[in-house]
Design an enzyme around this catalytic site. Structure first.
Site, PDB file in Angstrom:
ATOM      1  CB  CYS A 169      -0.916  -0.012   1.200  1.00  0.00           C
ATOM      2  SG  CYS A 169      -0.016  -0.359   2.684  1.00  0.00           S
ATOM      3  CG  ASN A 170       2.702   2.578   2.954  1.00  0.00           C
ATOM      4  OD1 ASN A 170       1.775   3.353   2.792  1.00  0.00           O
ATOM      5  ND2 ASN A 170       2.876   1.888   4.061  1.00  0.00           N
TER       6      ASN A 170
ATOM      7  CD  GLU B  93       5.478  -2.775   7.824  1.00  0.00           C
ATOM      8  OE1 GLU B  93       4.865  -3.805   8.062  1.00  0.00           O
ATOM      9  OE2 GLU B  93       5.837  -2.434   6.689  1.00  0.00           O
TER      10      GLU B  93
ATOM     11  CD  GLN C 176       3.384  -5.948   2.443  1.00  0.00           C
ATOM     12  OE1 GLN C 176       4.299  -5.204   2.817  1.00  0.00           O
ATOM     13  NE2 GLN C 176       2.107  -5.586   2.544  1.00  0.00           N
TER      14      GLN C 176
ATOM     15  N   GLY D  42      -9.271  -9.046   5.485  1.00  0.00           N
ATOM     16  CA  GLY D  42      -7.886  -9.427   5.184  1.00  0.00           C
ATOM     17  C   GLY D  42      -6.949  -9.063   6.331  1.00  0.00           C
TER      18      GLY D  42
HETATM   19  N1  LIG Z   1      -0.841  -5.086   4.264  1.00  0.00           N
HETATM   20  C1  LIG Z   1      -0.366  -3.887   4.614  1.00  0.00           C
HETATM   21  O1  LIG Z   1       0.729  -3.706   5.144  1.00  0.00           O
HETATM   22  C2  LIG Z   1      -1.214  -2.671   4.390  1.00  0.00           C
HETATM   23  C3  LIG Z   1      -1.046  -1.537   5.174  1.00  0.00           C
HETATM   24  C4  LIG Z   1      -1.867  -0.434   4.950  1.00  0.00           C
HETATM   25  C5  LIG Z   1      -2.833  -0.492   3.958  1.00  0.00           C
HETATM   26  N2  LIG Z   1      -2.956  -1.606   3.177  1.00  0.00           N
HETATM   27  C6  LIG Z   1      -4.013  -1.608   2.155  1.00  0.00           C
HETATM   28  O2  LIG Z   1      -5.175  -2.160   2.771  1.00  0.00           O
HETATM   29  C7  LIG Z   1      -5.937  -2.870   1.810  1.00  0.00           C
HETATM   30  C8  LIG Z   1      -6.189  -4.278   2.311  1.00  0.00           C
HETATM   31  O3  LIG Z   1      -4.941  -4.912   2.450  1.00  0.00           O
HETATM   32  P1  LIG Z   1      -4.840  -6.354   3.099  1.00  0.00           P
HETATM   33  O4  LIG Z   1      -3.381  -6.605   3.285  1.00  0.00           O
HETATM   34  O5  LIG Z   1      -5.747  -6.454   4.268  1.00  0.00           O
HETATM   35  O6  LIG Z   1      -5.410  -7.252   1.895  1.00  0.00           O
HETATM   36  P2  LIG Z   1      -5.884  -8.773   1.945  1.00  0.00           P
HETATM   37  O7  LIG Z   1      -5.390  -9.448   3.163  1.00  0.00           O
HETATM   38  O8  LIG Z   1      -5.557  -9.332   0.605  1.00  0.00           O
HETATM   39  O9  LIG Z   1      -7.478  -8.659   2.053  1.00  0.00           O
HETATM   40  C9  LIG Z   1      -8.187  -8.109   1.013  1.00  0.00           C
HETATM   41  C10 LIG Z   1      -9.606  -7.879   1.447  1.00  0.00           C
HETATM   42  O10 LIG Z   1     -10.244  -7.162   0.379  1.00  0.00           O
HETATM   43  C11 LIG Z   1     -11.509  -7.778   0.104  1.00  0.00           C
HETATM   44  N3  LIG Z   1     -11.842  -7.568  -1.296  1.00  0.00           N
HETATM   45  C12 LIG Z   1     -11.075  -7.852  -2.386  1.00  0.00           C
HETATM   46  N4  LIG Z   1     -11.737  -7.499  -3.503  1.00  0.00           N
HETATM   47  C13 LIG Z   1     -12.932  -6.994  -3.122  1.00  0.00           C
HETATM   48  C14 LIG Z   1     -14.052  -6.458  -3.800  1.00  0.00           C
HETATM   49  N5  LIG Z   1     -14.058  -6.382  -5.124  1.00  0.00           N
HETATM   50  N6  LIG Z   1     -15.090  -6.021  -3.088  1.00  0.00           N
HETATM   51  C15 LIG Z   1     -15.078  -6.100  -1.741  1.00  0.00           C
HETATM   52  N7  LIG Z   1     -14.052  -6.594  -1.038  1.00  0.00           N
HETATM   53  C16 LIG Z   1     -13.001  -7.036  -1.703  1.00  0.00           C
HETATM   54  C17 LIG Z   1     -11.283  -9.236   0.455  1.00  0.00           C
HETATM   55  O11 LIG Z   1     -12.521  -9.760   0.797  1.00  0.00           O
HETATM   56  P3  LIG Z   1     -13.145 -11.080   0.200  1.00  0.00           P
HETATM   57  O12 LIG Z   1     -13.140 -12.059   1.293  1.00  0.00           O
HETATM   58  O13 LIG Z   1     -14.488 -10.639  -0.157  1.00  0.00           O
HETATM   59  O14 LIG Z   1     -12.301 -11.488  -0.969  1.00  0.00           O
HETATM   60  C18 LIG Z   1     -10.395  -9.127   1.689  1.00  0.00           C
HETATM   61  O15 LIG Z   1     -11.188  -8.950   2.828  1.00  0.00           O
HETATM   62  C19 LIG Z   1      -5.148  -2.833   0.520  1.00  0.00           C
HETATM   63  O16 LIG Z   1      -5.668  -1.837  -0.324  1.00  0.00           O
HETATM   64  C20 LIG Z   1      -3.749  -2.489   0.963  1.00  0.00           C
HETATM   65  O17 LIG Z   1      -3.050  -1.794  -0.046  1.00  0.00           O
HETATM   66  C21 LIG Z   1      -2.199  -2.714   3.404  1.00  0.00           C
END
Ligand SMILES: NC(=O)c1ccc[n+]([C@@H]2O[C@H](COP(=O)([O-])OP(=O)(O)OC[C@H]3O[C@@H](n4cnc5c(N)ncnc54)[C@H](OP(=O)(O)O)[C@@H]3O)[C@@H](O)[C@H]2O)c1
Length: 420
Positions: free
Chosen positions: A50-51, A112, A118, A189
């Site tokens: 995300c960053n 972190e 990743q 997620g």
């Molecule tokens: N990981 C990090 O370090 C971090 C930090 C800050 C921000 N982020 C950002 O936060 C967001 C989530 O990251 P994550 O690491 O939690 O991802 P993740 O573990 O891959 O989870 C993705 C989530 O998005 C949902 N999703 C995917 N496509 C969708 C759609 N079309 N409609 C509704 N829900 C949908 C999935 O739900 P389903 O069960 O419905 O598939 C799941 O709950 C990303 O945009 C990421 O860039 C990540």
């Protein structure tokens, strides 16, 4: 080093979230093909979080304009945007940056852990589809090991605040009596897990939704909260005071129209925290009266304020990284000599084997013990003659003296093609 390793990146340090997301590479597998075909890259690894969106690449003849052009066409954006946002580092500087990544020093929340996972995922997928090769595989394997060691020895990853807790804190700071508010979490997620843990720890009630109700239910069984249907949420945002959104949806889930409708049915305001990148909340919702929208940029600001404990350790980690870069650089340079060294050893050994077999046949020797002794003798002679020059070639390569490598290639009639 005869080949260059570069890092080209757009990160939260230089670019706000709405710019950063433009550089996102959606089809990574096809991007690898295009970078290799159109930018002349021999190896590449893409890291996207995300960053940050980052490309590590290896090539003999780097052409940055071609890299920008390919990236621009993959992401569908203007090449000019790269001039303001893209940072490029070569060789030791690129290694230095990778170590900062693996040790957590370049993260928004310093130290972190997620970035390490990743990076492991990125190199594994690049390796599986053969986008990366000997150089980047070695570089990443070493950088991951060094980063893990640095984290363990410095304690930089301990006692930190997650992005999830930051978001919850932000809600607490902006909303009076959060305990009495209706809180919704969209997503199940990794980031949602962090948010749920933080809400749970602080004793907040909340509801959770994602596209499948079963997934939300399983999520709530371990992390608390109550699962609600996705469709009901999308058509009924008016039922919530605070909404955390952390999904990877490639479009806006929280749209302007949905929030306008919701706000017409409410008398109080709403707070929406979008942790997604690309964003899943249309930023125009912030223009609606009573709606407060916060995204990763604001969370970043807060992280800065909360960083003091870890900041004390940054200097120590930087010093370790500076030492490790020199070691890493030497190992990478040494890789340049390996194909030649391997080739020479292989050729000499096959000569040895041929002469050894000829001798055994001439002697008509059948005694296994004697045959073994003669074979060991041939190996020892070859080893003692070849080892020193080969080690010197490796050392010269480590010290960045490619001339000796050139001379050795001529002396041993080494086919350079194999070095590519
Ligand atoms: N990981 C990090 O370090 C971090 C930090 C800050 C921000 N982020 C950002 O936060 C967001 C989530 O990251 P994550 O690491 O939690 O991802 P993740 O573990 O891959 O989870 C993705 C989530 O998005 C949902 N999703 C995917 N496509 C969708 C759609 N079309 N409609 C509704 N829900 C949908 C999935 O739900 P389903 O069960 O419905 O598939 C799941 O709950 C990303 O945009 C990421 O860039 C990540």
């Amino acid at each position: 080093m005869s080949k260059k390793i570069i890092n080209a990146r757009v990160t939260f340090r230089n670019s706000p979230i709405h710019i950063l997301e433009k550089f996102t590479i959606r089809d990574v597998e096809s991007a690898y093909l295009q970078f290799r075909k159109n930018s002349g890259l021999e190896e590449c690894v893409i890291i996207q979080t995300c960053n940050r969106i980052e490309l590590f690449a290896k090539s003999k003849n780097l052409d940055y304009e071609k890299i920008k052009k390919t990236w621009a066409s993959i992401a569908g954006l203007d090449q000019e945007l790269f001039d303001e946002n893209l940072q490029i580092d070569e060789n030791d500087k690129a290694f230095h940056h990778l170590l900062k990544l693996t040790s957590g020093l370049d993260s928004m929340v310093i130290g972190e852990e997620q970035i390490l996972g990743q990076i492991k995922t990125s190199i594994t997928s690049a390796r599986n589809i053969k986008a990366s090769g000997k150089h980047l595989n070695t570089l990443f394997d070493k950088a991951i090991r060094i980063g893990t060691r640095i984290r363990n020895s410095s304690g930089i990853s301990q006692g930190g605040i997650s992005v999830g807790s930051m978001a919850v804190k932000l809600a607490e700071e902006n909303i009076d009596e959060l305990k009495s508010k209706k809180i919704l979490l969209i997503g199940t997620g990794e980031v949602s897990t962090l948010i749920a843990k933080s809400l749970q720890r602080r004793g907040y009630n909340f509801v959770v939704t994602s596209r499948t109700l079963e997934r939300s239910q399983t999520f709530c069984e371990t992390l608390g909260g109550k699962a609600v249907k996705f469709e009901n949420v999308l058509s009924g945002f008016e039922n919530y005071d605070v909404i955390f959104v952390a999904t990877t949806a490639p479009y806006f889930l929280v749209t302007f129209d949905r929030i306008i409708k919701a706000s017409e049915k409410r008398k109080d305001g709403m707070m929406i925290l979008d942790l997604s990148n690309p964003r899943t909340v249309d930023e125009r919702v912030a223009t609606i009266g009573g709606i407060k929208l916060m995204n990763l940029d604001q969370i970043a600001e807060m992280v800065e304020k909360n960083m003091n404990a870890r900041l004390n350790k940054v200097k120590t980690v930087e010093n370790i990284i500076n030492e490790e870069v020199t070691v890493l650089e030497a190992s990478m340079k040494r890789l340049d000599a390996e194909p030649l060294v391997k080739d020479v050893f292989k050729n000499i050994d096959s000569l040895r084997q041929k002469e050894f077999e000829k001798a055994i046949s001439m002697l008509d020797e059948k005694d296994e013990k004697k045959i073994k002794i003669i074979e060991e003798l041939t190996k020892a002679v070859v080893e003692s003659i070849v080892a020193t020059p080969m080690n010197n070639i490796r050392k010269a390569s480590e010290q960045g003296k490619p001339d000796l490598l050139e001379v050795a290639s001529k002396l041993f009639d080494y086919n350079k093609k194999e070095q590519e």
